[in-house]
Write a protein that holds these residues in place. Structure first.
Motif, PDB file in Angstrom:
ATOM      1  N   ILE A 182     -15.975 -34.625  11.921  1.00 36.81           N
ATOM      2  CA  ILE A 182     -17.401 -34.494  11.630  1.00 36.81           C
ATOM      3  C   ILE A 182     -17.740 -33.166  10.787  1.00 36.81           C
ATOM      4  N   SER A 183     -18.154 -33.353   9.753  1.00 35.90           N
ATOM      5  CA  SER A 183     -18.660 -32.134   9.024  1.00 35.90           C
ATOM      6  C   SER A 183     -19.957 -31.970   8.512  1.00 35.90           C
ATOM      7  N   VAL A 184     -20.703 -30.940   8.816  1.00 34.48           N
ATOM      8  CA  VAL A 184     -21.964 -30.506   8.568  1.00 34.48           C
ATOM      9  C   VAL A 184     -22.204 -29.411   7.663  1.00 34.48           C
ATOM     10  N   ALA A 185     -23.192 -29.861   6.531  1.00 34.68           N
ATOM     11  CA  ALA A 185     -23.586 -28.628   5.576  1.00 34.68           C
ATOM     12  C   ALA A 185     -24.837 -28.429   6.293  1.00 34.68           C
ATOM     13  N   VAL A 186     -25.219 -27.138   6.358  1.00 36.82           N
ATOM     14  CA  VAL A 186     -26.463 -26.912   6.975  1.00 36.82           C
ATOM     15  C   VAL A 186     -27.196 -25.629   6.130  1.00 36.82           C
ATOM     16  N   ALA A 187     -28.428 -25.642   5.982  1.00 39.45           N
ATOM     17  CA  ALA A 187     -29.213 -24.736   5.090  1.00 39.45           C
ATOM     18  C   ALA A 187     -29.406 -23.390   6.232  1.00 39.45           C
ATOM     19  N   ALA A 188     -28.120 -22.415   6.405  1.00 37.44           N
ATOM     20  CA  ALA A 188     -28.232 -21.566   7.346  1.00 37.44           C
ATOM     21  C   ALA A 188     -27.036 -20.851   7.069  1.00 37.44           C
ATOM     22  N   ALA A 204     -23.725 -30.665  -1.648  1.00 38.48           N
ATOM     23  CA  ALA A 204     -23.252 -29.802  -0.430  1.00 38.48           C
ATOM     24  C   ALA A 204     -22.596 -31.188   0.540  1.00 38.48           C
ATOM     25  N   LEU A 205     -23.194 -32.488   0.400  1.00 41.61           N
ATOM     26  CA  LEU A 205     -22.812 -33.612   1.192  1.00 41.61           C
ATOM     27  C   LEU A 205     -21.172 -33.605   0.810  1.00 41.61           C
ATOM     28  N   ARG A 206     -20.941 -33.541  -0.405  1.00 40.07           N
ATOM     29  CA  ARG A 206     -19.670 -34.042  -0.897  1.00 40.07           C
ATOM     30  C   ARG A 206     -18.902 -32.722  -0.370  1.00 40.07           C
ATOM     31  N   GLY A 207     -19.225 -31.427  -0.459  1.00 40.65           N
ATOM     32  CA  GLY A 207     -18.424 -30.410  -0.049  1.00 40.65           C
ATOM     33  C   GLY A 207     -18.156 -30.625   1.265  1.00 40.65           C
ATOM     34  N   ALA A 208     -19.053 -31.264   2.133  1.00 44.70           N
ATOM     35  CA  ALA A 208     -18.716 -31.371   3.454  1.00 44.70           C
ATOM     36  C   ALA A 208     -17.670 -32.342   3.730  1.00 44.70           C
ATOM     37  N   VAL A 209     -17.681 -33.450   2.916  1.00 42.35           N
ATOM     38  CA  VAL A 209     -16.333 -34.443   3.024  1.00 42.35           C
ATOM     39  C   VAL A 209     -15.129 -33.722   2.606  1.00 42.35           C
ATOM     40  N   VAL A 210     -15.307 -32.794   1.614  1.00 45.49           N
ATOM     41  CA  VAL A 210     -13.975 -32.115   0.949  1.00 45.49           C
ATOM     42  C   VAL A 210     -13.693 -31.296   2.116  1.00 45.49           C
ATOM     43  N   ALA A 211     -14.534 -30.378   2.850  1.00 44.22           N
ATOM     44  CA  ALA A 211     -13.917 -29.637   4.228  1.00 44.22           C
ATOM     45  C   ALA A 211     -13.358 -30.717   5.182  1.00 44.22           C
ATOM     46  N   ALA A 212     -13.889 -31.923   5.453  1.00 46.72           N
ATOM     47  CA  ALA A 212     -13.420 -32.734   6.439  1.00 46.72           C
ATOM     48  C   ALA A 212     -12.019 -33.194   6.156  1.00 46.72           C
ATOM     49  N   LEU A 213     -11.963 -33.766   4.916  1.00 48.18           N
ATOM     50  CA  LEU A 213     -10.476 -34.057   4.429  1.00 48.18           C
ATOM     51  C   LEU A 213      -9.571 -33.078   4.319  1.00 48.18           C
ATOM     52  N   ASP A 214      -9.792 -31.894   3.965  1.00 47.77           N
ATOM     53  CA  ASP A 214      -8.886 -30.761   4.076  1.00 47.77           C
ATOM     54  C   ASP A 214      -8.256 -30.564   5.333  1.00 47.77           C
ATOM     55  N   HIS A 215      -9.267 -30.800   6.374  1.00 55.26           N
ATOM     56  CA  HIS A 215      -8.912 -30.573   7.704  1.00 55.26           C
ATOM     57  C   HIS A 215      -7.979 -31.918   8.229  1.00 55.26           C
ATOM     58  N   VAL A 216      -8.482 -33.135   7.766  1.00 50.61           N
ATOM     59  CA  VAL A 216      -7.540 -34.231   8.359  1.00 50.61           C
ATOM     60  C   VAL A 216      -6.055 -34.140   7.355  1.00 50.61           C
ATOM     61  N   LEU A 217      -6.158 -34.097   5.997  1.00 51.91           N
ATOM     62  CA  LEU A 217      -5.067 -34.119   5.252  1.00 51.91           C
ATOM     63  C   LEU A 217      -4.329 -33.155   5.444  1.00 51.91           C
ATOM     64  N   THR A 218      -3.709 -33.095   6.682  1.00 49.77           N
ATOM     65  CA  THR A 218      -2.646 -31.829   6.703  1.00 49.77           C
ATOM     66  C   THR A 218      -1.303 -32.675   7.551  1.00 49.77           C
ATOM     67  N   GLU A 219      -0.260 -31.873   7.712  1.00 53.89           N
ATOM     68  CA  GLU A 219       0.727 -32.729   8.240  1.00 53.89           C
ATOM     69  C   GLU A 219       0.674 -32.899   9.792  1.00 53.89           C
ATOM     70  N   GLU A 220      -0.170 -31.855  10.450  1.00 57.89           N
ATOM     71  CA  GLU A 220      -0.822 -32.189  11.819  1.00 57.89           C
ATOM     72  C   GLU A 220      -1.604 -33.326  11.877  1.00 57.89           C
ATOM     73  N   GLY A 221      -2.443 -33.374  10.853  1.00 58.57           N
ATOM     74  CA  GLY A 221      -3.381 -34.600  10.794  1.00 58.57           C
ATOM     75  C   GLY A 221      -2.834 -35.863  10.744  1.00 58.57           C
ATOM     76  N   LEU A 222      -1.880 -35.984   9.828  1.00 60.35           N
ATOM     77  CA  LEU A 222      -1.155 -37.376   9.392  1.00 60.35           C
ATOM     78  C   LEU A 222      -0.454 -37.727  10.804  1.00 60.35           C
ATOM     79  N   ALA A 223       0.268 -36.526  11.489  1.00 61.62           N
ATOM     80  CA  ALA A 223       1.145 -36.772  12.705  1.00 61.62           C
ATOM     81  C   ALA A 223       0.395 -37.252  13.521  1.00 61.62           C
ATOM     82  N   ALA A 224      -0.784 -36.569  13.778  1.00 62.02           N
ATOM     83  CA  ALA A 224      -1.647 -37.308  14.837  1.00 62.02           C
ATOM     84  C   ALA A 224      -2.313 -38.605  14.662  1.00 62.02           C
ATOM     85  N   TRP A 225      -2.539 -38.936  13.300  1.00 61.68           N
ATOM     86  CA  TRP A 225      -2.846 -40.521  13.089  1.00 61.68           C
ATOM     87  C   TRP A 225      -1.676 -41.331  13.314  1.00 61.68           C
TER      88      TRP A 225
END
Length: 402
Positions: free
Chosen positions: A148-154, A371-392
């Motif tokens: 879950i990725s959140v873009a916040v005005a903060a 910002a919404l698209r950037g939140a998706v990019v950040a989330a997929l950067d976290h998921v699409l890793t060797e560790e992320g694929l191994a966990a999936w």
């Protein structure tokens, strides 16, 4: 018994196995609708290797293949798309007046699921409302939600909201936005994430360094180098709006004096017009911008505001030396409405050696979805890793019938 050398060899083999898979998935993400043949050419893979990797990814429910439209007499190929049962991420865009919640698969394309307007900016009410939307999406998609990725005005420091001048918040805990502690919760500044999306998906994708500037309520942005935002030592970098480029006689809601924020948005326009501070500076600025062609007072106020914006942009160019600058939010509208004032202030603020060849200053391509698209990019950067694929893969294995 396996020796240390055997174990090291096994780890290296697993790493190589996932690296090829990640490379293919990144191509699918970079170019939605890409064919398997194009992926093979781009990555320098043989036909056999490409077939083996895509087959493995299909078995893991990471991608699907559909026949590509025939264009030549050559061997038929397939279009790579996210698997219908594959991983998903939830992205939240939490803005001054409203919020949006979206779901995206591995191609990074967000689908808006729920939206709402803040009835109150009290943090507990905002968080409770948005958490309900996230919870409903999580319940609907279950184990497929990988982040879950959140873009916040903060301002975000160490992954936590520490202050939001536009929402009137100090430190606020967003942990309630996930009801499953096993699902990573990623929190980022909205302007930083918008800049990330512009640098990775926008008109300047592939540029070595991108300075992104956006105006909503105040000004924010980021410097993206090699596709990665420069967050600073604690993650709170990019607070460009709180550089002392403004009037030191004005106190910003952040607590500092002379912030650039106060010279570039609807508050500045209202001040130049002799009107009271607007409750919603963005909407107010849009209304005044619409009057510019027929209203000399509005034209003059917008010109002064555009010059204040350009003055700060010049300072950031001098300091950061970007290859290209993108203007998002109201920044491009201010420039377009008062191009002579903007250009004069930008040129006048640049160091002399930069003036013959300044970096291009271009409109952002993604608009209010940045910002919404950037939140998706950040989330997929976290998921699409060797560790992320191994966990999936492990999750898929555990859910498969024996």
């Amino acid at each position: 018994m396996a020796t240390p050398r055997d174990r090291a060899r096994s780890v290296r083999a697993a790493d190589l196995r996932w690296r090829g898979a990640l490379a293919v998935l990144e191509e699918m993400r970079r170019a939605p609708g890409v064919t398997r043949a194009a992926v093979a050419r781009s990555l320098g893979l043989s036909t056999g290797s490409a077939t083996e990797i895509t087959s493995r990814l299909r078995d893991l429910a990471l991608l699907a293949e559909t026949p590509a439209a025939a264009t030549t007499r050559g061997r038929p190929t397939s279009v790579l798309t996210p698997h219908p049962d594959g991983p998903l991420v939830i992205a939240v865009d939490l803005r001054q007046e409203d919020w949006r919640c979206a779901v995206a698969s591995l191609d990074g394309e967000p689908g808006i699921a729920e939206t709402g307007t803040h009835r109150s900016r009290a943090p507990e009410q905002v968080i409770d409302t948005v958490a309900g939307a996230v919870r409903r999406l999580h319940d609907r998609h279950g184990h497929r939600v990988r982040a879950i990725s959140v873009a916040v005005a903060a301002t975000v420091q160490h992954g936590k909201v520490v202050q939001s001048a536009v929402l009137g918040w100090d430190a606020v805990d967003l942990a309630a936005l996930t009801n499953d502690p096993r699902t990573p919760l990623l929190i980022g500044n909205d302007a930083t994430l918008a800049g990330l999306a512009e640098a990775r998906q926008g008109a300047v994708a592939g540029a070595a360094s991108v300075l992104h500037i956006t105006v909503e309520v105040g000004v924010g942005g980021t410097l993206v180098v090699g596709g990665r935002p420069m967050h600073g030592a604690t993650g709170a970098g990019g607070e460009f709006g709180h550089l002392p480029f403004g009037d030191p006689g004005l106190r910003c809601p952040c607590g500092a004096r002379g912030c650039w924020d106060l010279t570039v948005d609807g508050r500045a326009i209202a001040r130049h017009l002799g009107e009271p501070p607007p409750r919603d500076p963005r909407t107010y600025a849009e209304q005044v911008l619409a009057r510019v062609p027929a209203d000399p007072a509005a034209r003059a106020a917008v010109g002064r505001t555009a010059a204040g914006l350009a003055h700060g942009v010049a300072g950031l160019i001098n300091a950061l030396d970007p290859a290209v600058v993108t203007l998002g939010g109201l920044a491009q509208a201010l420039r377009a409405a008062a191009e002579p004032e903007f250009t004069a202030a930008l040129t006048g603020g640049l160091m002399r050696f930069r003036r013959p060849h300044p970096p291009p200053v271009l409109p952002a391509a993604l608009g209010r979805d940045g910002a919404l698209r950037g939140a998706v990019v950040a989330a997929l950067d976290h998921v699409l890793t060797e560790e992320g694929l191994a966990a999936w893969a492990a999750l898929r294995s555990s859910r498969s019938p024996a």
